[in-house]
Design a protein around this motif. Sequence first.
Motif, PDB file in Angstrom:
ATOM      1  N   TRP A  69     -10.401  -2.773  -3.251  1.00  0.00           N
ATOM      2  CA  TRP A  69     -11.558  -2.344  -4.030  1.00  0.00           C
ATOM      3  C   TRP A  69     -12.398  -3.542  -4.450  1.00  0.00           C
ATOM      4  O   TRP A  69     -13.604  -3.581  -4.271  1.00  0.00           O
ATOM      5  CB  TRP A  69     -11.083  -1.539  -5.253  1.00  0.00           C
ATOM      6  CG  TRP A  69     -12.188  -1.148  -6.182  1.00  0.00           C
ATOM      7  CD1 TRP A  69     -13.345  -0.517  -5.832  1.00  0.00           C
ATOM      8  CD2 TRP A  69     -12.254  -1.384  -7.587  1.00  0.00           C
ATOM      9  NE1 TRP A  69     -14.121  -0.343  -6.952  1.00  0.00           N
ATOM     10  CE2 TRP A  69     -13.480  -0.860  -8.029  1.00  0.00           C
ATOM     11  CE3 TRP A  69     -11.381  -1.974  -8.517  1.00  0.00           C
ATOM     12  CZ2 TRP A  69     -13.872  -0.924  -9.372  1.00  0.00           C
ATOM     13  CZ3 TRP A  69     -11.757  -2.024  -9.849  1.00  0.00           C
ATOM     14  CH2 TRP A  69     -12.999  -1.505 -10.264  1.00  0.00           C
ATOM     15  N   GLU A 100      -7.146  -0.029  -4.423  1.00  0.00           N
ATOM     16  CA  GLU A 100      -7.357   1.332  -4.871  1.00  0.00           C
ATOM     17  C   GLU A 100      -6.465   2.175  -3.975  1.00  0.00           C
ATOM     18  O   GLU A 100      -6.568   2.098  -2.751  1.00  0.00           O
ATOM     19  CB  GLU A 100      -8.822   1.677  -4.609  1.00  0.00           C
ATOM     20  CG  GLU A 100      -9.397   2.740  -5.465  1.00  0.00           C
ATOM     21  CD  GLU A 100     -10.902   2.825  -5.240  1.00  0.00           C
ATOM     22  OE1 GLU A 100     -11.377   2.544  -4.126  1.00  0.00           O
ATOM     23  OE2 GLU A 100     -11.595   3.185  -6.206  1.00  0.00           O
ATOM     24  N   SER A 101      -5.547   2.912  -4.584  1.00  0.00           N
ATOM     25  CA  SER A 101      -4.689   3.760  -3.768  1.00  0.00           C
ATOM     26  C   SER A 101      -4.423   5.044  -4.514  1.00  0.00           C
ATOM     27  O   SER A 101      -3.962   5.023  -5.655  1.00  0.00           O
ATOM     28  CB  SER A 101      -3.372   3.049  -3.451  1.00  0.00           C
ATOM     29  OG  SER A 101      -2.617   3.821  -2.542  1.00  0.00           O
ATOM     30  N   MET A 102      -4.719   6.154  -3.896  1.00  0.00           N
ATOM     31  CA  MET A 102      -4.449   7.460  -4.483  1.00  0.00           C
ATOM     32  C   MET A 102      -4.938   7.545  -5.922  1.00  0.00           C
ATOM     33  O   MET A 102      -4.207   7.924  -6.819  1.00  0.00           O
ATOM     34  CB  MET A 102      -2.971   7.767  -4.361  1.00  0.00           C
ATOM     35  CG  MET A 102      -2.576   7.860  -2.906  1.00  0.00           C
ATOM     36  SD  MET A 102      -0.887   8.289  -2.637  1.00  0.00           S
ATOM     37  CE  MET A 102      -1.008   9.202  -1.108  1.00  0.00           C
ATOM     38  N   LYS A 103      -6.167   7.166  -6.124  1.00  0.00           N
ATOM     39  CA  LYS A 103      -6.847   7.247  -7.425  1.00  0.00           C
ATOM     40  C   LYS A 103      -6.296   6.280  -8.470  1.00  0.00           C
ATOM     41  O   LYS A 103      -6.559   6.427  -9.647  1.00  0.00           O
ATOM     42  CB  LYS A 103      -6.819   8.681  -7.959  1.00  0.00           C
ATOM     43  CG  LYS A 103      -7.750   9.605  -7.169  1.00  0.00           C
ATOM     44  CD  LYS A 103      -7.569  11.045  -7.530  1.00  0.00           C
ATOM     45  CE  LYS A 103      -8.194  11.424  -8.842  1.00  0.00           C
ATOM     46  NZ  LYS A 103      -7.979  12.846  -9.132  1.00  0.00           N
ATOM     47  N   MET A 104      -5.494   5.306  -8.043  1.00  0.00           N
ATOM     48  CA  MET A 104      -5.014   4.287  -8.988  1.00  0.00           C
ATOM     49  C   MET A 104      -5.583   2.941  -8.590  1.00  0.00           C
ATOM     50  O   MET A 104      -5.753   2.681  -7.405  1.00  0.00           O
ATOM     51  CB  MET A 104      -3.490   4.169  -8.897  1.00  0.00           C
ATOM     52  CG  MET A 104      -2.743   5.030  -9.856  1.00  0.00           C
ATOM     53  SD  MET A 104      -1.010   4.620  -9.721  1.00  0.00           S
ATOM     54  CE  MET A 104      -0.880   3.269 -10.874  1.00  0.00           C
ATOM     55  N   GLU A 105      -5.834   2.115  -9.585  1.00  0.00           N
ATOM     56  CA  GLU A 105      -6.251   0.747  -9.285  1.00  0.00           C
ATOM     57  C   GLU A 105      -5.066  -0.160  -9.560  1.00  0.00           C
ATOM     58  O   GLU A 105      -4.541  -0.168 -10.669  1.00  0.00           O
ATOM     59  CB  GLU A 105      -7.445   0.362 -10.150  1.00  0.00           C
ATOM     60  CG  GLU A 105      -8.713   0.998  -9.636  1.00  0.00           C
ATOM     61  CD  GLU A 105      -9.762   1.163 -10.704  1.00  0.00           C
ATOM     62  OE1 GLU A 105      -9.683   0.465 -11.730  1.00  0.00           O
ATOM     63  OE2 GLU A 105     -10.643   2.018 -10.511  1.00  0.00           O
ATOM     64  N   ILE A 106      -4.649  -0.886  -8.546  1.00  0.00           N
ATOM     65  CA  ILE A 106      -3.437  -1.687  -8.687  1.00  0.00           C
ATOM     66  C   ILE A 106      -3.743  -3.140  -8.342  1.00  0.00           C
ATOM     67  O   ILE A 106      -4.141  -3.446  -7.218  1.00  0.00           O
ATOM     68  CB  ILE A 106      -2.324  -1.132  -7.761  1.00  0.00           C
ATOM     69  CG1 ILE A 106      -2.053   0.320  -8.151  1.00  0.00           C
ATOM     70  CG2 ILE A 106      -1.061  -1.965  -7.841  1.00  0.00           C
ATOM     71  CD1 ILE A 106      -1.944   1.239  -6.993  1.00  0.00           C
ATOM     72  N   GLU A 129       2.222  -4.714  -2.489  1.00  0.00           N
ATOM     73  CA  GLU A 129       3.425  -3.890  -2.632  1.00  0.00           C
ATOM     74  C   GLU A 129       3.179  -2.454  -2.187  1.00  0.00           C
ATOM     75  O   GLU A 129       4.114  -1.670  -2.060  1.00  0.00           O
ATOM     76  CB  GLU A 129       3.877  -3.887  -4.093  1.00  0.00           C
ATOM     77  CG  GLU A 129       4.542  -5.188  -4.481  1.00  0.00           C
ATOM     78  CD  GLU A 129       5.128  -5.098  -5.866  1.00  0.00           C
ATOM     79  OE1 GLU A 129       5.832  -4.118  -6.142  1.00  0.00           O
ATOM     80  OE2 GLU A 129       4.857  -6.005  -6.663  1.00  0.00           O
ATOM     81  N   ILE A 130       1.922  -2.105  -2.027  1.00  0.00           N
ATOM     82  CA  ILE A 130       1.614  -0.734  -1.622  1.00  0.00           C
ATOM     83  C   ILE A 130       0.493  -0.718  -0.586  1.00  0.00           C
ATOM     84  O   ILE A 130      -0.201  -1.712  -0.404  1.00  0.00           O
ATOM     85  CB  ILE A 130       1.147   0.130  -2.818  1.00  0.00           C
ATOM     86  CG1 ILE A 130      -0.098  -0.496  -3.443  1.00  0.00           C
ATOM     87  CG2 ILE A 130       2.230   0.325  -3.847  1.00  0.00           C
ATOM     88  CD1 ILE A 130      -0.954   0.530  -4.118  1.00  0.00           C
ATOM     89  N   THR A 131       0.346   0.413   0.052  1.00  0.00           N
ATOM     90  CA  THR A 131      -0.767   0.621   0.978  1.00  0.00           C
ATOM     91  C   THR A 131      -1.986   1.048   0.170  1.00  0.00           C
ATOM     92  O   THR A 131      -1.868   1.891  -0.719  1.00  0.00           O
ATOM     93  CB  THR A 131      -0.395   1.716   1.995  1.00  0.00           C
ATOM     94  OG1 THR A 131       0.707   1.237   2.763  1.00  0.00           O
ATOM     95  CG2 THR A 131      -1.560   2.046   2.922  1.00  0.00           C
ATOM     96  N   GLU A 140       1.515  -1.782   3.045  1.00  0.00           N
ATOM     97  CA  GLU A 140       2.549  -2.405   2.217  1.00  0.00           C
ATOM     98  C   GLU A 140       3.101  -3.638   2.925  1.00  0.00           C
ATOM     99  O   GLU A 140       3.397  -3.594   4.116  1.00  0.00           O
ATOM    100  CB  GLU A 140       3.661  -1.354   2.022  1.00  0.00           C
ATOM    101  CG  GLU A 140       4.732  -1.767   1.075  1.00  0.00           C
ATOM    102  CD  GLU A 140       5.759  -0.645   0.880  1.00  0.00           C
ATOM    103  OE1 GLU A 140       5.401   0.541   1.042  1.00  0.00           O
ATOM    104  OE2 GLU A 140       6.906  -0.976   0.568  1.00  0.00           O
ATOM    105  N   VAL A 193      -8.437  -1.670   4.515  1.00  0.00           N
ATOM    106  CA  VAL A 193      -7.229  -0.918   4.173  1.00  0.00           C
ATOM    107  C   VAL A 193      -6.044  -1.801   4.526  1.00  0.00           C
ATOM    108  O   VAL A 193      -5.925  -2.268   5.652  1.00  0.00           O
ATOM    109  CB  VAL A 193      -7.157   0.416   4.943  1.00  0.00           C
ATOM    110  CG1 VAL A 193      -5.838   1.130   4.662  1.00  0.00           C
ATOM    111  CG2 VAL A 193      -8.330   1.310   4.558  1.00  0.00           C
TER     112      VAL A 193
END
Lengths: 462, 73
Positions: B15, B35-41, B9-11, B64, B61
């Motif tokens: 990780w 891992e995106s912008m310091k969040m783990e999703i 769902e995101i770029t 989305e 990498v």
Amino acid sequence: MAAVRSISKVLVANRGEIARRIFRTCRTLGLGTVAVYSEADTGLLHVAEADQARLIGPPRPQESYLVIERILEAAHETGADAVHPGYGFLSENARFAEAIESSGLTWIGPTPETIGAMGDKQRAREIAVAVRVAVVPGSRRFEHDDPSGLDGAAEVLGFPLLVKASAGGGGIGMRRVDDMRSLRDVARATQSMAAKAFGDDSIFLERFIPKARHVEIQVFGFGDGNAVHLFERDCSLQRRFQKVIEESPAPGIPEDIHKRMAEAAVNICRATRYRGAGTVEFVVDAHTFEFYFLEMNTRIQVEHPVTEMITGRDLVAMQIELAAGTLTSLEQDAINARGHAIECRLYAENPAKMFMPSPGKLERYRPPAEPGDLRVETGYREHDMVTPFYDPLLAKVIAWAPTRDAARQRMVSALAKFEVSGIRTNREFLIACLRDEAFAAGNVSTGFIDQRREQLLAAVDQ
Amino acid sequence: MATVDVKTEITGNVWKVVASVGDVLEEEAPILILESMKMEIPVSAPEKGVLMEILAKEGDVVTEGTVVARLKA
């Protein structure tokens, strides 16, 4: 007072807006500037604007901005004689501060000992208690999986509570738990995350105050036991425990509370002979105004421009001059505040999807013009790529006006003029927060965004 | 048995891959963590099924909407 050490060239071990902001002050002081950058940041403004720049590794922070040896090499290769860490990355890493100092460079920050002590949340609490500053009731530290001890500690504190990583900060490594059933799972998850993120898996429990405000005091210590405060900032508006809107003065908090918090913060600095800029964070009960020490950040804070706007002081210049040994100690009554300042953090994220990150290309990116009452700090320009490797901060917009309401309206108008497309941002969500009746009335708390998310999102859609 | 594409769902940066081909996954079970912008999703199974393919590896990498795995539901 520290011996006079000359500084002529400053390396900023950081990226984006904060690197640019530090360079700006360096230029004012007549100092040379050195940028470091990862492969993902090659074309960014902070690299272009510095006198010299050094590539320090691949995009992942663990391979570039967090590698102490690469930064030391860059400093030596470029002839930099001082290092400013900015915020995040290695800014609160005592080992980094130590490595800088022992390699003969000037470290623009507190002593490695203070960074180490304050970086450990438990030790920081002990320091606060020693100078009679109240802390949020909490448990001992749990080093390893110790379910029986955890259950007992949770029973004593009561629910809801927070599970916190001892080495965490900035909202990272912190989870709310509402009942005994989920306690162990959350504790285990926090420990494994903390082991990976901070190399320290210890956690502790803390009582959660349901309607709380986050108010912090900007302090500055001269390293000799003298310290001053530069008033407070209210940073209650948060999502995922991370700040979104900050302002000063904190609305609706009685004057004597402000004063007592500032005194408490200064006492902590005096006791630790604090050196440089720092922030003492408090959680304030929104009903009773009782306040408790949360933590101390031993670095320049993201939201420091709020304080600069109301006091007219340049905190980065003070940091550099103190490190150079040329700063004259200030008396408290030399520091005055006027008017009201608000900062909004423009993030690359999608508020409608639980604020999920939204990296991508900035097809259009036109910040509003900056007259004296408005400041925009950004590391990006039109057509730049916002990569997924770093935090989602695109820009900080800071507005000043004689009153809170005028500052709020100034901010709405500035954000409305901020043109950004190509990625999703929280720009309209910020405007919705600023226009919200409760916010306008100064009725803020850390639960504000979570509790009003639906109506704020509905306001965005209109 | 239908094949289900699992999309991000995101770029972000892959990780960790936390599931293996052949695993029987419940709905919402994580397959990999971005891992995106310091969040783990986490990227999770949209429904119950057997994991047939993992199309991303750690360090990639992904943008989305990328199909990163396939399930037999």
